[in-house]
Design a protein around this motif. Structure first.
Motif, PDB file in Angstrom:
ATOM      1  N   SER A  51      37.469  46.655  37.784  1.00 14.03           N
ATOM      2  CA  SER A  51      37.135  45.342  38.558  1.00 14.03           C
ATOM      3  C   SER A  51      36.128  45.604  39.547  1.00 14.03           C
ATOM      4  CB  SER A  51      38.479  44.902  39.255  1.00 14.03           C
ATOM      5  OG  SER A  51      39.097  45.753  39.911  1.00 14.03           O
ATOM      6  N   HIS A  55      32.426  43.866  39.458  1.00 16.29           N
ATOM      7  CA  HIS A  55      31.979  43.517  40.846  1.00 16.29           C
ATOM      8  C   HIS A  55      30.417  43.607  40.938  1.00 16.29           C
ATOM      9  CE1 HIS A  55      31.128  42.955  45.145  1.00 16.29           C
ATOM     10  NE2 HIS A  55      30.843  44.063  45.078  1.00 16.29           N
ATOM     11  N   ARG A 115      26.354  44.095  47.299  1.00 15.02           N
ATOM     12  CA  ARG A 115      27.703  44.304  46.813  1.00 15.02           C
ATOM     13  C   ARG A 115      28.757  44.723  48.196  1.00 15.02           C
ATOM     14  NH1 ARG A 115      28.389  50.884  45.211  1.00 15.02           N
ATOM     15  NH2 ARG A 115      26.887  51.587  46.567  1.00 15.02           N
ATOM     16  N   THR A 166      31.691  37.263  43.428  1.00 15.53           N
ATOM     17  CA  THR A 166      31.624  38.937  43.345  1.00 15.53           C
ATOM     18  C   THR A 166      32.777  39.183  44.315  1.00 15.53           C
ATOM     19  OG1 THR A 166      30.124  39.003  45.472  1.00 15.53           O
ATOM     20  CG2 THR A 166      29.115  38.874  43.347  1.00 15.53           C
ATOM     21  N   GLN A 217      36.153  41.247  44.654  1.00 18.37           N
ATOM     22  CA  GLN A 217      36.907  42.397  43.953  1.00 18.37           C
ATOM     23  C   GLN A 217      38.402  41.698  43.588  1.00 18.37           C
ATOM     24  OE1 GLN A 217      35.952  46.263  45.840  1.00 18.37           O
ATOM     25  NE2 GLN A 217      34.502  45.331  46.652  1.00 18.37           N
ATOM     26  N   THR A 252      36.258  34.355  39.533  1.00 14.02           N
ATOM     27  CA  THR A 252      34.937  34.740  39.653  1.00 14.02           C
ATOM     28  C   THR A 252      33.990  33.817  38.552  1.00 14.02           C
ATOM     29  OG1 THR A 252      35.633  36.561  38.216  1.00 14.02           O
ATOM     30  CG2 THR A 252      35.400  37.262  40.469  1.00 14.02           C
TER      31      THR A 252
END
Lengths: 447, 447
Positions: A296, A300, A316, B416, B418, B435
């Motif tokens: 996961s 991402h 990110r 994005t 998680q 997502t």
């Protein structure tokens, strides 16, 4: 010489997601995935091959996912990257030029330098169909299985390998508890009790010293002096990033943490991105690099990289670590820091807990007890971690906690959050675990 | 004369939660709940009495919840509030003085002025054990049931009343679809298809004109000219706030929306709080007062009021509206605005959708398709609503969407986010519905 606009090396969760995202964002670009495996396994599904699912062939990511998205697939091994000419060289297809390159080369299981680890019957968990078919054959003939490492992989293998087999299973874990990196002791104990109730033997706080056997493993000698019989040994103690290609290409890498990337998933060469297990991560909680390797997190990063290929659109997030699993019929989920990890990191924390039936009234069929533990910083009341255990509702409840951690929600916000409740689907609104656990913490924060 | 520090009038979800919260926050205060019902029903569990759960007695909130928390319980009816002397008068116990008073008097089902609505066999959904036992007896003898109103109550009753009974069930709904206030047409259609596949008859866009019968209901005449046979009729068309006590005490009230309260749940008398169905609410989306009446909103307000009794600590959130239900084996969840409601409110929106198996690989036992629709404002990309349908995972996934709406998450943040994924508990990280639906919207927002 072949050419493509976007070349993705690696076809597992990260590579696949990056390719799909790239194609969705940039319809006119040619996107190509090159991978060496003929068939790609669902990575998190691997333990289930040995029990619930039944075979590697039932645990594959279909290539249709690529084809239907207009992505080209090349089955080949990349052996070098020429950054000057922006081309990779492969074993079979020669060179492929790229405008943007995405490294999704993954990780490989760690084999520690234990004597006898090269004996026949000692396995790691490789994402390789033929290798896992061999492991399955070995298990089908075995009487005694020793699993080294009581993390998620070890625990899931222990649970699955017994399904349909007369097999003595022992987990040997170095730490005081199984799953101790993701859960606090009291939750680890629930998982261990469940494993033991299924007949699985657990030895914690103990190291494997040596594998004994004549060509083939027969025994495992432990640091506590015990010797266990073993026809098959499975290592599940962690993975190391696959950085060879990046290293050879002169990209900045760290042997332990992986290929260096910036917040936009770019390597030290701005035309090359790296994502997933092969890429370095930072911890969401500001402790420097993170060793979390998770599909996961990988997806991402893949979504971020895919959007950023031709202009930067997304940064990110640092790796939070969101895990869920199921042991027997006990589902477990964890997000962020455990209470133990937070304290070890020097964070003063306050925790809150709540338990309640996961349906209401409790006379609804299928009702299970579901428990939640939340961890907040004492100073700010912001959530830094959460754990849940119970029935399958734990899966998505864990993602609610994941959203809470990523959005730095405070205990008082969670305490009074509006939630949906229904007799057949959740706890009652009076007893809802997340709000009640938050209230428990708020009351401690006040005092 | 009896006295207490905190007096809560009403023992359903709001009153119970306010009393517990008060006692947790203020250990040294005497907290008393006065309610007229001998036994209190789990409100959301009422439809399940008639099928899955089997009887009102299996759907009770245990008084132990009060007793174990050190709360005093008085079974009595409050008939007046004397704000000057800070005392309430009751039917049996005389007066009870209070320092802080919490009104949690709830709501009563609306009976529209339809001719024949007073015939025997025409029921509303009262939170009253004896009344519901009568309804159950009537259903056990009935052949034809007509449910007026295809909202959550109507749909849940339709589904449950058929369990274990040979009963023809017809839902008559005024709007073009059942559940149309919580879901967009395409999701309503899924629910209607599921109901029809279970043999339930649905008539939409149609009004009930008259109930016919000789003392006892026999037929229902509809605006479309049809006449339905009916031994039992159940109204599920809404509830009105119980404001009589507040009104008599001279508190500020609105006949339609309820007892006026400020953000801290105080009425126009700062010693008196009002919470739950009897209290006025504002919409989270800035459309003025909200008619949402939900146990989860009520408990939210109860937690806020409980904490605020002796000094203001929390402001309530405006009502978001978080609903979940299950029709046959199809779970449905909704948060915030539908696409339809948003457009009607003049909000320019962009939606994103995604569907995927709720386990991975799809060969995992029990795999179901789970779909998500998300609604974002075009201008800011902030989520204003979400809908989900599929297996039971929808319950907690709806609460993830509830957190997203309450924390005003943007589409790119959800894209994005998680998340934790596991073969037996969720979709794959590549296909995770929230997502992917967010990504779908992000791509539209860009173009």
């Amino acid at each position: 010489m072949k050419g493509t606009d976007v070349l993705v090396i690696g076809g597992s969760a990260a590579g696949l997601t990056a390719a799909i995202t790239a194609k969705r964002y940039f319809k006119d670009k040619k996107v190509t995935v090159v991978r060496k495996e003929e068939k790609v396994l669902v990575p998190c599904g691997i333990p289930y091959i040995f029990g619930t699912v039944g075979s590697p062939d039932k645990n594959l990511i279909p290539d249709a996912t690529l084809v239907n998205n207009g992505i080209e697939l090349v089955i080949d091994e990349v052996i070098g990257i020429d950054r000057q000419s922006k081309a990779v060289s492969t074993v079979k297809s020669g060179s492929i030029t790229y405008d943007k390159l995405v490294l999704a080369t993954g990780s490989s299981p760690v084999v520690p330098p234990v004597k006898g680890a090269d004996l026949e019957g000692v396995f790691v968990v490789k994402k390789d169909v033929a290798y896992l078919e061999n492991l399955k054959s070995a298990l089908d003939k075995a009487r005694n299985l020793v699993i080294v490492g009581g993390g998620f992989i070890g625990v899931e293998f222990a649970d699955e390998c017994r399904k349909g087999r007369e097999l003595n299973v022992t987990i040997v874990e170095l730490l005081p508890h199984c799953l101790a990196l993701a859960f606090d002791d009291e939750v680890c104990t629930l998982a261990e009790d469940k494993l033991r109730s299924q007949g699985i033997n657990i030895i914690t706080g103990t190291k494997v010293e040596e594998f004994l056997g004549n060509g083939k493993v027969e025994q495992v000698r432990l640091s506590n002096g015990e010797t266990l019989p073993a026809d098959v040994v499975i290592f599940g103690i962690g993975v190391a990033p696959n950085i060879e290609l990046a290293q050879m290409a002169g990209l900045k890498v760290d042997n332990r943490f992986g290929i260096w990337v910036d917040d936009y998933m770019r390597t030290s060469d701005p035309s090359i991105f790296a994502i997933g297990d092969c890429a370095e991560k930072s911890s969401f909680f500001g402790h420097g690099p993170s060793l979390i390797k998770l599909a996961s997190v990988a997806t991402h990063e893949a979504r971020v990289a895919g959007a950023n290929l031709f202009g930067l659109r997304r940064a990110r997030g640092a790796a939070v670590g969101v895990f869920s699993t199921i042991v027997g019929d006990l589902a477990l989920g964890s997000v962020g820091l455990t209470e133990r990890a937070a304290r070890e990191a020097g964070i003063e924390v306050v925790t809150g807990t709540a338990k309640a039936p996961d349906r209401h009234p409790g006379s609804m069929p299928g009702t299970r007890e579901l428990g939640v533990k939340l961890i907040f910083t004492k100073d700010t009341g912001v959530i830094v971690g959460g754990q849940a255990y119970g029935g399958t509702a734990v899966g998505e409840l864990t993602n609610l906690l994941a959203a809470a951690v990523q959005h730095k929600m405070r205990a008082d916000e969670l305490e009074t959050m509006q939630v949906g409740t229904h007799p057949a689907l959740t706890a009652s609104p009076v007893a809802y675990q997340v709000t009640n656990a938050a209230e428990d913490a708020v009351l401690k924060l006040r005092s």
